[in-house]
Design an enzyme around this catalytic site. Structure first.
Site: not given
Ligand code: UT7
Length: 329
Positions: A116, A256, A286
């Site tokens: 990520c 994020h 996500n």
């Protein structure tokens, strides 16, 4: 001599059309819309459904948007860095496949694996090639087809992830606008909490690994959550402090998109009002390496030249970091 820094001069993005809603997931695993929304902030995600399509098929339209906007010949691109944990194949690099598909015949490139935080790490890497004066046009793309590695029988992970791609063009800037500072971190002892068990050189694919569902993303959510809240908030606060800035100086936080509660904790720690935080987790979930550039893509029309922006991420590895930039257009 005027100092060269790297500036983002264009943004592109792509998300597949197919939506996977919380209500769809209710039919697949023991979960419910209320739980998912209150624990994560997610309502739906996009899924690349077509058989035979991979990450490069999302990265290419994101980059083509940039080429169109900037009226660029792909042969002008010097380098492509592709942040992903879901490459088209283990090798060759997806960056090479993308270069071939867009006709960037003069570009070299590589994939960068930092989960990520991949886009943040790739952005910093690309910026250094520009700052050194070596290259003039570097494409940085964050892309993940998480649906390829998500176990849709595991309610702890399948509700979180989605597919998407976002890309930026980096060019030299001599007016002080662009990427100012970054703090990037990693701690490999965190690998136990978020990883894919098989398919690498330690545990190559066998019939047993497939039967044991070891080719899917494995996450100990609560443990990752605790590290993520601290990691993302600490590094963002440190970045402000060492640049003598407070939340009031920052126009936008680009966090994020893993969990709305992690985003809120980071924004609070930076002393930022909610209106200054980019949040699109509700519609994309996500998307791993794609979350940051997809935020820039969604908010591009609201960004103004000179805006101070902080990008922050936390992910598998563990990897985490924050970058300060001033918007250049
Ligand atoms: O992007 C890379 C980095 N990743 C992250 O930053 C993710 C960090 N972690 C998280 O975002 C959260 O930990 C999750 C969203 C994954 C899970 O949320 P949580 O609040 O940590 O839930 P939990 O795992 O502590 O589970 C709480 C309860 C449990 O039930 P009991 O034991 O309290 O009865 C779970 O069994 O919720 C249950 N549960 C669910 N219930 C409905 C777990 N998953 C689900 C589900 N639907 N999908």
């Amino acid at each position: 001599m005027t100092k060269i820094i790297a500036a983002i001069t264009a943004v592109g993005g792509y998300v597949p059309e197919t939506k996977l809603t919380n209500f769809d997931l209710e039919k697949m695993v023991e979960t419910n819309d209320e739980w998912i929304r209150s624990r994560t902030g997610i309502s739906e995600r996009r899924i690349l459904k077509e058989p035979g399509k991979g990450s490069s098929d999302m990265a290419v339209p994101a980059i083509e948007e940039i080429l169109r906007k900037k009226n660029l010949d792909p042969k002008e691109i010097d380098c492509i860095i592709c942040a992903t944990v879901t490459p088209d194949m283990v090798f060759p690099a997806t960056a090479n496949i993308i270069a071939d598909k867009i006709g960037a015949t003069n570009a070299w490139g590589y994939d960068l694996s930092a989960a990520c935080s991949g886009f943040l790490f790739a952005l910093s890497s690309g910026a250094m090639y520009i700052e050194s004066g070596r290259f003039k046009k570097v494409l940085v793309v964050g892309v993940d087809k998480m649906s390829a590695i998500v176990d849709y029988t595991d309610r702890a992970t399948c509700i979180i992830f989605g597919d998407g791609a976002g890309a930026v063009l980096l060019e030299p800037s001599t007016d002080g606008l662009g990427i100012q500072d970054s703090i990037l971190k990693s701690d490999g002892s965190g690998r136990h909490y978020l990883h894919m068990k098989a398919g690498g050189s330690v545990k190559p694919a066998t019939a047993e690994t497939v039967a044991a569902r070891e080719h899917f993303a494995y996450q100990e959510g609560q443990a990752v959550f605790k590290f993520a809240v601290k990691g993302m908030a600490d590094v963002s606060a440190e970045l402000l402090e060492r640049n003598n800035l407070t939340g009031d100086d920052i126009a936008w936080l680009v966090p994020h998109q893993a969990n709305l509660r992690i985003i809120d904790a980071t924004a609070n720690r930076m002393g930022l009002a909610k209106e200054k935080v980019m949040i699109n987790i509700q519609k994309y979930g996500n998307t791993t390496a794609a979350t940051l550039p997809l935020c820039l893509w969604d908010w591009e029309s609201q960004l103004n030249k000179g805006d101070k922006i902080v990008l922050a991420a936390f992910g598998g590895g563990f990897t985490w970091g924050a970058t300060l930039l001033t918007w250049a257009y």
